[in-house]
Design an enzyme around this catalytic site. Structure first.
Site, PDB file in Angstrom:
ATOM      1  N   LYS A 151     -36.950   7.082 -18.446  1.00  0.00           N
ATOM      2  CA  LYS A 151     -36.939   8.538 -18.571  1.00  0.00           C
ATOM      3  C   LYS A 151     -36.035   9.096 -17.484  1.00  0.00           C
ATOM      4  O   LYS A 151     -36.174   8.756 -16.311  1.00  0.00           O
ATOM      5  CB  LYS A 151     -38.360   9.102 -18.391  1.00  0.00           C
ATOM      6  CG  LYS A 151     -38.443  10.597 -18.604  1.00  0.00           C
ATOM      7  CD  LYS A 151     -38.609  10.911 -20.065  1.00  0.00           C
ATOM      8  CE  LYS A 151     -38.406  12.386 -20.366  1.00  0.00           C
ATOM      9  NZ  LYS A 151     -36.988  12.791 -20.423  1.00  0.00           N
ATOM     10  N   LYS A 155     -31.182   6.980 -16.128  1.00  0.00           N
ATOM     11  CA  LYS A 155     -30.281   8.125 -15.991  1.00  0.00           C
ATOM     12  C   LYS A 155     -29.019   7.835 -16.788  1.00  0.00           C
ATOM     13  O   LYS A 155     -28.694   6.677 -17.053  1.00  0.00           O
ATOM     14  CB  LYS A 155     -29.910   8.355 -14.524  1.00  0.00           C
ATOM     15  CG  LYS A 155     -29.508   9.789 -14.207  1.00  0.00           C
ATOM     16  CD  LYS A 155     -30.715  10.725 -14.149  1.00  0.00           C
ATOM     17  CE  LYS A 155     -30.310  12.147 -13.805  1.00  0.00           C
ATOM     18  NZ  LYS A 155     -31.466  13.027 -13.635  1.00  0.00           N
ATOM     19  N   ASP A 157     -29.485  17.409 -17.522  1.00  0.00           N
ATOM     20  CA  ASP A 157     -29.231  17.437 -16.082  1.00  0.00           C
ATOM     21  C   ASP A 157     -28.066  18.403 -15.908  1.00  0.00           C
ATOM     22  O   ASP A 157     -27.827  19.253 -16.785  1.00  0.00           O
ATOM     23  CB  ASP A 157     -28.913  16.022 -15.570  1.00  0.00           C
ATOM     24  CG  ASP A 157     -28.915  15.926 -14.038  1.00  0.00           C
ATOM     25  OD1 ASP A 157     -30.005  15.844 -13.465  1.00  0.00           O
ATOM     26  OD2 ASP A 157     -27.833  15.931 -13.425  1.00  0.00           O
ATOM     27  N   SER A 166     -41.071  17.182 -18.817  1.00  0.00           N
ATOM     28  CA  SER A 166     -40.466  16.407 -19.891  1.00  0.00           C
ATOM     29  C   SER A 166     -41.468  15.398 -20.449  1.00  0.00           C
ATOM     30  O   SER A 166     -41.545  15.182 -21.662  1.00  0.00           O
ATOM     31  CB  SER A 166     -39.225  15.673 -19.379  1.00  0.00           C
ATOM     32  OG  SER A 166     -38.119  16.536 -19.287  1.00  0.00           O
TER      33      SER A 166
END
Length: 448
Positions: A92, A128, A168, A380
């Site tokens: 995640k 990421k 992001d 999230s």
């Protein structure tokens, strides 16, 4: 400084392997230095090579993204997804679209994400991704075509029980929508594979506000616990003007503070009367303008070129919400000289190691990013839960859960710091609390 031979050996190995990745090595060094008392208390970690595995991603995915701009010219970018650690749950972490994106940047963000996600106490691992694509100045059609090309490759590596990306820097609601639509078209499934989605197709209320609100909930609890204090009556310096900065400003104002700054990559505005958030929202969320427009619209405010100048403004609390390494040693010294006694991080790794040393030498209450900005990924994960249940919770329900998670992070960090002989150290405590959970899971699951 490394005092433990095992930890030193692991870091030196990282230097040899990843010497061309400065951002990643900076993050690894910061974490490993603070984990030395934890490793010394757990010899089973060395026996099971936990640190060696902890700093090495499970999977690094790099791919070409070819797309066509509005003039019909082909463009080529690089895409990344670092699936770092899945010991406690599916990967995640966000996707960043920005010219500064490199493998080193994505690895540092993914590494930090492991600990951040662990601190939320929710079952999510660390990952990421992103690209060196710059959405700034692009038309909606160009952004759509890029996102579709990006997802055409990424979709084979992600899924609701495998890897769940989010947004992001450079990836907001527009981009998430295009990415989700392409995933749905290719995979022919409607699942919670991305978070930060629109409310019309599985998004969660309070997700947009979550990182900024969570930062303030964390800061408020740290102030209350360590200083018997609060935001009330304080002057706050905030960098950035994206979602994190906007909603940190909103919540700080609700908690009784006066926020006097906002910035973007060109410069910053100072408003001694307190930032008019409606104007900032209109500039940044309404038409993606530049922050200098604020000074043209709000009498009494000032615009200054150079985003780092924001740290020369006097205040009580600093909340860096822009980008990594935005506060260096000189800026940190200026903050301290100007009366700042609290720095809690809304951006990822916004303070250099030298800046952090300045905070600690001067008794500044320092809340590290992996703890202070964990509200975004926590919400999230709450969005993932709602998607799995095919339910939508109210704003108040989500906000209440977010508040409790951030309060819990403060106290879990302080408990871990005390356990390892560093009472009151939120940085060491966050690293220790986050790491222990992941390390124990890694030991239990065998050498993988």
């Amino acid at each position: 400084m490394f005092t433990n031979d095992y930890v030193k050996r692991v870091y030196e190995q990282a230097e040899r392997r990843d010497g061309d990745q400065p951002e990643f090595l900076e993050a690894v060094r910061e974490v490993l230095e603070t984990l030395q008392p934890v490793v010394e208390a757990h010899p089973e970690y060395e026996k099971n090579a936990v640190l060696e595995r902890f700093i090495e991603p499970e999977r690094v995915i790099k791919f070409r993204v070819a797309w066509v701009d509005d003039s019909g010219k082909p463009q080529v970018n690089r895409g990344y997804r670092i699936q770092f650690n899945s010991a406690i749950g599916p990967y995640k972490g966000g996707l960043r679209f920005h010219p500064s994106v490199t493998e080193s940047v994505i690895k540092f963000l993914g590494f930090e994400q492991i600990l951040k996600n662990s601190l939320t106490t929710l079952p999510i691992g660390g990952g990421k991704g992103g690209s060196d694509f710059d959405p700034k100045g692009k038309s909606d059609a160009e952004v759509m075509r890029f996102c579709q090309a990006f997802m055409t490759e990424l979709c084979r590596h992600i899924g609701p029980d495998t890897d769940v990306p989010a947004g992001d820097i450079g990836v907001g609601g527009r981009e998430v929508g295009y990415l989700f639509g392409q995933y749905k078209r290719i995979r022919d499934e409607y699942s919670g594979v991305l978070t930060g989605k629109g409310l019309e197709f599985g998004g969660s209320l309070a997700r947009t506000e979550a990182t900024g609100y969570g930062l303030c909930y964390y800061t408020q609890e740290a102030l209350k616990t360590l200083r018997n204090d609060s935001f009330a009556g304080k002057t706050v310096i905030i960098s950035g003007s994206g979602n994190v900065a906007i909603f940190a400003t909103e919540k700080a104002q609700q908690l009784g503070a006066k926020v006097v700054t906002a910035s973007d990559s060109n410069g910053y505005v100072y408003d001694p009367n307190g930032i008019n958030l409606d104007v900032v929202k209109d500039i940044k969320l309404g038409h993606r303008g530049r922050i200098k427009e604020y000074a043209e619209r709000v009498p009494g405010s000032e615009y200054h070129e150079g985003c780092k100048g924001v740290w020369t403004v006097k205040g009580d609390i600093a909340l860096p919400c822009a980008t990594q390494n935005e506060i260096d040693e000189e800026s940190a010294k200026t903050l301290v000289a100007n009366g700042v006694t609290v720095v809690c991080e809304g951006a990822n790794m916004p303070s250099t190691p030298e800046a952090i040393a300045v905070y600690k030498a001067n008794g500044v209450l320092y809340g590290p990013a992996k703890a202070a900005n964990a509200g975004g990924v926590a919400t999230s994960a709450l969005e993932m839960s709602q998607n799995s249940e095919r339910l939508s919770w109210t704003f108040e329900e989500v906000d209440s859960k977010l508040h409790d998670i951030m309060v819990g992070i403060v106290h879990n960090s302080l408990d871990a710091a005390k356990k390892y002989g560093h009472e009151g150290d939120l940085q060491l405590g966050a690293n220790a609390a986050g790491f222990e959970k992941v390390a124990n899971a890694m030991v239990a699951q065998g050498i993988l």
